[in-house]
Design a protein around this motif. Structure first.
Motif, short mmCIF file in Angstrom:
data_model
loop_
_atom_site.label_atom_id
_atom_site.label_comp_id
_atom_site.label_asym_id
_atom_site.label_seq_id
_atom_site.Cartn_x
_atom_site.Cartn_y
_atom_site.Cartn_z
N THR A 231 12.41 -8.06 -45.82
CA THR A 231 11.22 -8.73 -46.32
C THR A 231 10.74 -8.03 -47.58
O THR A 231 10.82 -6.81 -47.70
N GLY B 115 7.68 -9.33 -48.79
CA GLY B 115 6.33 -9.87 -48.74
C GLY B 115 5.79 -9.60 -47.35
O GLY B 115 6.04 -8.54 -46.77
N TYR B 116 5.10 -10.57 -46.78
CA TYR B 116 4.58 -10.40 -45.43
C TYR B 116 5.74 -10.18 -44.45
O TYR B 116 6.77 -10.85 -44.53
N ARG B 117 5.55 -9.23 -43.53
CA ARG B 117 6.59 -8.96 -42.53
C ARG B 117 6.07 -9.33 -41.14
O ARG B 117 5.06 -8.77 -40.68
N HIS B 118 6.74 -10.23 -40.49
CA HIS B 118 6.32 -10.69 -39.17
C HIS B 118 6.62 -9.64 -38.10
O HIS B 118 7.73 -9.08 -38.06
N SER C 245 12.95 -14.82 -40.78
CA SER C 245 11.62 -14.58 -41.35
C SER C 245 11.67 -13.66 -42.57
O SER C 245 10.77 -12.83 -42.79
N THR D 290 11.10 -12.81 -46.37
CA THR D 290 10.07 -13.25 -47.31
C THR D 290 10.28 -12.59 -48.67
O THR D 290 10.67 -11.43 -48.75
N ALA E 216 9.59 -17.82 -41.55
CA ALA E 216 9.15 -17.42 -42.88
C ALA E 216 10.27 -17.37 -43.91
O ALA E 216 10.01 -17.13 -45.09
N HIS F 263 6.83 -17.90 -34.96
CA HIS F 263 5.91 -16.89 -35.49
C HIS F 263 5.71 -15.73 -34.53
O HIS F 263 5.66 -14.57 -34.96
#
Length: 221
Positions: free
Chosen positions: A12, A14-17, A62, A64, A91, A196
């Motif tokens: 990632t 960006g945002y990391r789930h 996911s 990003t 994501a 998510h």
């Protein structure tokens, strides 16, 4: 060289789930159940022609932001064009914003989502291996992703769509696709916007959704 494994990519930028470890574990388990070996990595250096030649499918879990180097992009594009399967989860719709090839595969881009909440999913394809096990209306809790353009307009095959009347904040109206697939550029591409929460990856219905997606994506190899 035999194709016998699955490469799960988790990088990632960006945002990391928080759900990525649970998702990775799920793909390792699901692969094992069908006689495949899944490797999990966040290293773009893994994406070489030689490495990908061993893969029946690649999973973007996911991911990003810009998560590949130029050589990795080139290797992954060549892999798809040689008949490889690419499975993008949640994501990953927000990955590689500057890479036209990936955007063309996806058919749209991530635009945003309302808060996590329950809602209903409608199954459009009751025969696809990723959706055949689901009821016609499936109660689910997730981030209901919105997209920058209608996915159906890109000519993809829609599998699941959200019922915006059952949750707050949707922007697509009556036609809100959540999962789709298509054969393009020589390979197979599958996307699901769901996944998510960490709990998603232990839920039998969602695991079966991913298992069917993996089976479909890998079947060209």
């Amino acid at each position: 060289m035999p194709t016998s494994d699955v490469l799960v990519y988790t990088r990632t930028a960006g945002y990391r789930h928080d759900s990525i470890p649970a998702g990775a574990d799920a793909f390792v388990d699901l692969s094992r159940h069908v006689g495949l070996e899944a490797a999990v990595t966040d290293d773009p250096a893994e994406f070489t022609g030689e490495r990908l030649e061993r893969c029946v499918a690649v999973v973007l879990l996911s991911t990003t932001g810009s998560v590949f180097t130029d050589p990795a992009r080139s290797a992954l594009e060549s892999y798809v064009r040689r008949g490889g399967g690419l499975l993008a989860v949640h994501a990953a719709a927000n990955a590689e914003p500057g890479w036209p090839f990936f955007g063309d595969l996806l058919g749209t881009r991530f635009a945003g989502h309302p808060p996590l909440q329950p809602g209903l999913v409608h199954v459009e394809d009751t025969a696809h291996p990723a959706t055949a096990h689901l009821p016609a209306e499936w109660a689910w809790t997730d981030e209901w992703y919105d997209f920058t353009s209608p996915p159906r307009d890109a000519g993809v095959h829609i599998l699941l769509r959200a019922d915006e009347s059952t949750y707050r904040g949707g922007t697509h109206g009556a036609d809100h696709p959540l999962s789709w697939c298509h054969e393009k550029a020589g390979g197979r591409f599958f996307f699901t916007a769901l996944g998510h929460t960490s709990e998603s990856y232990t839920a039998p219905a969602f695991r079966a959704h991913l298992s069917g997606a993996l089976h479909w994506a890998a079947s060209r190899r």
